[in-house]
Design a protein around this motif. Structure first.
Motif, PDB file in Angstrom:
ATOM      1  N   TYR A  31       0.843  -1.199   0.000  1.00  0.00           N
ATOM      2  CA  TYR A  31       0.000   0.000   0.000  1.00  0.00           C
ATOM      3  C   TYR A  31       0.873   1.242   0.000  1.00  0.00           C
ATOM      4  O   TYR A  31       0.632   2.189  -0.729  1.00  0.00           O
ATOM      5  N   SER A  93       3.747  -1.392   4.041  1.00  0.00           N
ATOM      6  CA  SER A  93       2.461  -1.938   4.463  1.00  0.00           C
ATOM      7  C   SER A  93       1.826  -2.590   3.243  1.00  0.00           C
ATOM      8  O   SER A  93       2.144  -2.241   2.100  1.00  0.00           O
ATOM      9  N   GLN A  95      -1.465  -4.028   0.839  1.00  0.00           N
ATOM     10  CA  GLN A  95      -2.779  -3.569   0.402  1.00  0.00           C
ATOM     11  C   GLN A  95      -3.885  -4.230   1.199  1.00  0.00           C
ATOM     12  O   GLN A  95      -4.919  -3.624   1.478  1.00  0.00           O
ATOM     13  N   ASN A  99      -2.713  -2.919   7.844  1.00  0.00           N
ATOM     14  CA  ASN A  99      -1.830  -1.772   7.625  1.00  0.00           C
ATOM     15  C   ASN A  99      -0.599  -1.758   8.518  1.00  0.00           C
ATOM     16  O   ASN A  99       0.095  -0.747   8.588  1.00  0.00           O
TER      17      ASN A  99
ATOM     18  N   SER B  94      -2.491   6.122  13.262  1.00  0.00           N
ATOM     19  CA  SER B  94      -2.827   6.596  11.920  1.00  0.00           C
ATOM     20  C   SER B  94      -4.322   6.850  11.843  1.00  0.00           C
ATOM     21  O   SER B  94      -5.092   6.342  12.655  1.00  0.00           O
ATOM     22  N   LYS B  96      -6.523   5.691   9.653  1.00  0.00           N
ATOM     23  CA  LYS B  96      -6.425   4.656   8.628  1.00  0.00           C
ATOM     24  C   LYS B  96      -7.330   4.898   7.432  1.00  0.00           C
ATOM     25  O   LYS B  96      -6.921   4.714   6.284  1.00  0.00           O
ATOM     26  N   ARG B 102      -2.448   6.584   4.711  1.00  0.00           N
ATOM     27  CA  ARG B 102      -2.356   5.673   5.863  1.00  0.00           C
ATOM     28  C   ARG B 102      -1.001   5.758   6.568  1.00  0.00           C
ATOM     29  O   ARG B 102      -0.518   4.770   7.117  1.00  0.00           O
ATOM     30  N   GLN B 104       1.777   6.130   9.220  1.00  0.00           N
ATOM     31  CA  GLN B 104       1.847   5.869  10.646  1.00  0.00           C
ATOM     32  C   GLN B 104       2.820   6.862  11.281  1.00  0.00           C
ATOM     33  O   GLN B 104       3.914   7.088  10.773  1.00  0.00           O
TER      34      GLN B 104
END
Lengths: 113, 115
Positions: A31, A93, A95, A99, B94, B96, B102, B104
């Protein structure tokens, strides 16, 4: 499972030199990818984030590129300074999933005055 | 801008004792992550929470538990501590689903030393 590798493990360069740090990952369905800096015994400082749809990001003397299909990223540091001495970590991270980040093993950079 | 807050910053415990680490995420962040970094190692994901529910689990020992509270702060509880638990423990947060990147954001970490 995502495996993240960084080469070289350690690098020593004279001040003023340009340098490249490498990061490779096994699962290309990422991601995003983040580059961090960590001083000894200290926390993680985020340097750059590249989303999977992007090819590169720049911040000052730092430029990070991403080739998702080949599972590689590079961090280019221009005109290195002694203050750049630290460990540099890349993290990805996926997809799918929650995450969480998969970290590389890091490259310890020493810039010699 | 507000950052992720972790407390305590340093903690010394003896073997078999219990430790509790706290994390206060950035306001309006809905997801909290815990990572463990042993000496000379890269950070390893332990556990995450989204909207106060456990979201994902990594290499967290059964002796450890965690939760996220109604105010979104999170606590990592570690029991029967072992020498090998000595590490830097990072919390990250985060937004998200509100932040498309996204990204962190990491706290300064808690250094746990088990003697």
């Amino acid at each position: 499972k995502q495996e993240v590798t960084q080469i070289p493990a350690a690098l020593s360069v004279p001040e003023g030199e340009n340098l490249v740090l490498n990061c490779s990952f096994t699962d290309s369905a990422i991601y995003n990818l983040q580059w961090f800096r960590q001083d000894p015994g200290k926390g993680l400082t985020s340097l750059l984030l590249i989303q999977s749809s992007q090819r590169e990001q720049t911040s000052g003397r730092l430029n990070a590129s991403l080739d998702k299909s080949s599972g590689r990223s590079t961090l280019y540091i221009a005109a290195s300074q002694p203050g750049d001495s630290a460990t540099y970590l890349c993290a990805v991270s996926l997809q799918t999933g929650a995450n969480n980040l998969f970290f590389g093993t890091g490259t310890r950079l020493t810039v010699i005055p | 801008a507000a950052g992720v807050i972790q407390s305590p910053r340093h903690l010394i415990k003896e073997k078999r004792e219990t430790a509790t680490l706290k994390c206060y995420p950035i306001p309006r962040h809905d997801t909290v992550y815990w990572y463990q970094q042993g000496p000379g190692q890269d950070p390893q994901f332990l556990i995450s929470f989204y909207e106060k529910m456990q979201s994902d689990k990594g290499s967290i020992p059964d002796r450890f538990s965690a939760q996220q509270f109604s105010d979104y702060h999170s606590e990592l509880n570690m029991s029967s501590l072992e020498l090998g638990d000595s590490a830097l423990y990072f919390c990250a947060s985060s937004a998200k689903y509100r932040d498309p990147t996204r990204e962190q954001y990491f706290g300064p970490g808690t250094r746990l030393t088990v003697t």
